[in-house]
Design a protein around this motif. Structure first.
Motif, mmCIF file in Angstrom:
data_model
loop_
_atom_site.group_PDB
_atom_site.id
_atom_site.type_symbol
_atom_site.label_atom_id
_atom_site.label_comp_id
_atom_site.label_asym_id
_atom_site.label_seq_id
_atom_site.Cartn_x
_atom_site.Cartn_y
_atom_site.Cartn_z
ATOM 1 N N SER A 56 -13.954 1.394 7.285
ATOM 2 C CA SER A 56 -12.940 2.431 7.168
ATOM 3 C C SER A 56 -11.441 1.676 7.454
ATOM 4 N N THR A 57 -11.296 0.524 8.192
ATOM 5 C CA THR A 57 -10.185 -0.124 8.206
ATOM 6 C C THR A 57 -9.742 -0.951 6.830
ATOM 7 N N ALA A 58 -10.782 -1.640 6.619
ATOM 8 C CA ALA A 58 -10.612 -2.517 4.960
ATOM 9 C C ALA A 58 -10.101 -1.453 3.990
ATOM 10 N N LEU A 59 -10.732 -0.161 3.876
ATOM 11 C CA LEU A 59 -10.026 0.656 2.974
ATOM 12 C C LEU A 59 -8.882 1.011 3.005
ATOM 13 N N ALA A 60 -8.519 1.515 4.239
ATOM 14 C CA ALA A 60 -7.178 1.837 4.783
ATOM 15 C C ALA A 60 -5.996 0.967 4.484
ATOM 16 N N GLU A 61 -6.570 -0.674 4.851
ATOM 17 C CA GLU A 61 -5.588 -1.680 4.534
ATOM 18 C C GLU A 61 -5.407 -1.987 3.234
ATOM 19 N N ALA A 62 -6.164 -1.688 2.279
ATOM 20 C CA ALA A 62 -6.150 -1.664 0.690
ATOM 21 C C ALA A 62 -5.149 -0.589 0.384
ATOM 22 N N LEU A 63 -5.229 0.595 0.882
ATOM 23 C CA LEU A 63 -4.477 1.722 0.402
ATOM 24 C C LEU A 63 -2.876 1.459 0.951
ATOM 25 N N GLU A 113 -1.294 -1.276 0.836
ATOM 26 C CA GLU A 113 -0.663 -2.189 0.109
ATOM 27 C C GLU A 113 0.231 -1.462 -1.102
ATOM 28 N N GLY A 114 -0.255 -0.279 -1.230
ATOM 29 C CA GLY A 114 0.529 0.547 -2.371
ATOM 30 C C GLY A 114 0.417 0.180 -3.898
ATOM 31 N N LEU A 115 -0.713 -0.347 -3.937
ATOM 32 C CA LEU A 115 -1.074 -0.960 -5.203
ATOM 33 C C LEU A 115 -1.866 0.134 -6.299
ATOM 34 N N PRO A 116 -1.785 0.137 -7.523
ATOM 35 C CA PRO A 116 -2.479 1.161 -8.191
ATOM 36 C C PRO A 116 -3.894 1.049 -7.813
ATOM 37 N N THR A 117 -4.520 2.246 -7.515
ATOM 38 C CA THR A 117 -5.883 2.411 -6.801
ATOM 39 C C THR A 117 -6.806 3.576 -7.634
ATOM 40 N N VAL A 118 -7.842 3.204 -7.667
ATOM 41 C CA VAL A 118 -8.856 4.189 -7.913
ATOM 42 C C VAL A 118 -9.486 4.462 -6.731
ATOM 43 N N LEU A 119 -9.808 5.906 -6.393
ATOM 44 C CA LEU A 119 -10.309 6.378 -5.097
ATOM 45 C C LEU A 119 -11.603 6.959 -5.557
ATOM 46 N N ASP A 120 -12.734 6.654 -5.339
ATOM 47 C CA ASP A 120 -14.024 7.287 -5.383
ATOM 48 C C ASP A 120 -15.042 7.494 -4.328
ATOM 49 N N ALA A 121 -15.875 8.386 -4.438
ATOM 50 C CA ALA A 121 -16.926 8.718 -3.490
ATOM 51 C C ALA A 121 -16.647 8.487 -2.138
ATOM 52 N N GLY A 122 -17.077 7.432 -1.319
ATOM 53 C CA GLY A 122 -16.786 7.464 0.077
ATOM 54 C C GLY A 122 -15.634 6.852 0.344
ATOM 55 N N ALA A 123 -14.515 6.920 -0.375
ATOM 56 C CA ALA A 123 -13.195 6.776 0.003
ATOM 57 C C ALA A 123 -12.283 8.034 -0.330
ATOM 58 N N LEU A 124 -12.851 8.742 -0.804
ATOM 59 C CA LEU A 124 -12.130 10.276 -1.345
ATOM 60 C C LEU A 124 -11.299 10.791 -0.155
#
Length: 291
Positions: A107-114, A116-127
């Motif tokens: 969860s922390t790793a996903l939140a840290e990626a988000l 960054e403010g980069l273009p992102t595809v959010l799928d499945a377990g990160a929705l």
């Protein structure tokens, strides 16, 4: 072609303008680097499918950061994938992850990626982390996943209600979450907060197979990475890029199937041919089918 309700059916003529062709002076960084946090102990194959599809869509590098077993499987399939942290220009997050069982570290790793403010595809377990998205973001739910996302909202909808009126629900979700919504289905609807309404309805019914959505995520992630500079100033580009990813996914399925059954890796294998056909002359519309 504009459908009822103002929806535009996305076709090859529009899509080919959203495929990035490499130039003589390009290197792996200028061609786009996609960061991938997908897969889990239970579903490591999602990481393989997404990474494989991204590589085949045409970008400079895929950087996979996930569970060790999944990383090993990714490297067995695609040894060119990089598995150490570093620079990325877009993210693919969540495929093959279960939001209910993911660890705090994930969860922390996903939140840290988000963050960054980069273009992102959010799928499945990160929705469920959509509220943390601060960059140009596309979410890729099916009807059941969107129903879960809306469960605590003022106007929830069941999966069957969403599937029966997908366009309206895609628009509602885009406004509510302030992201571009790619609502998967027999007809895929793409809606943005700014009002874009695009549909793709060319995929064969054989596309309804395990892992197909993971392949779509990889294709879309690659397109965001190759258009990251544009997306920094033009979030409206998300909708046509999402529609182009869906069309490529459908075209790859048509090429892989030739009228027969397919598996998810078959779709990924056919992506380069689908890209080439789209860029050079387009796939014969007579080959496109929803059956």
């Amino acid at each position: 072609m504009v459908n009822s309700g103002g929806w535009l059916e996305w076709e090859a003529e529009q899509a080919r303008d959203w495929i990035s062709r490499p130039q003589a002076g390009d290197d792996k960084y200028s061609r786009g680097v996609l960061g991938v946090r997908t897969g889990s102990k239970d579903y490591p194959g999602a990481a393989v499918l997404g990474a494989d599809a991204a590589v085949r869509t045409g970008l400079g590098m895929v950087r996979y950061l996930g569970p060790r077993r999944a990383a090993n499987l990714v490297l067995q399939r695609r040894p060119e994938v990089v598995t150490v942290p570093g620079r990325v220009q877009a993210w693919l997050l969540g495929s093959g992850i279960n939001a209910a069982t993911r660890t705090d570290a994930v969860s922390t790793a996903l939140a840290e990626a988000l963050a960054e403010g980069l273009p992102t595809v959010l799928d499945a377990g990160a929705l469920d982390l959509v509220a943390r998205a601060i960059g140009p973001t596309v979410i890729t739910p099916h009807a059941g996943e969107l129903a879960t996302m809306l469960a605590n909202e003022a106007k929830p909808g069941s999966a069957s209600q969403i599937a029966a009126n997908a366009g309206e629900w895609a628009i509602r979700a885009a406004r509510l979450f302030d992201v571009t919504v790619l609502l998967k289905g027999a007809v895929t609807h793409i809606a943005s907060p700014s009002g874009a309404r695009l549909t793709v309805s060319t995929g064969p019914a054989w596309l309804a197979t395990a892992g197909s959505g993971d392949v779509l995520g990889g294709i879309l992630g690659a397109l965001l990475a190759t258009h990251s500079d544009q997306l920094e100033t033009d979030a409206a580009a998300l909708a046509p890029l999402a529609a182009t990813a869906v069309l490529l996914h459908a075209d790859a399925a048509i090429l892989a199937s030739a009228g027969g059954p397919i598996a998810a890796l078959d779709i990924a294998d056919a992506v380069p041919l689908a890209v080439a056909a789209l860029l050079e002359h387009g796939i014969d519309p007579g080959q496109r089918t929803t059956g």
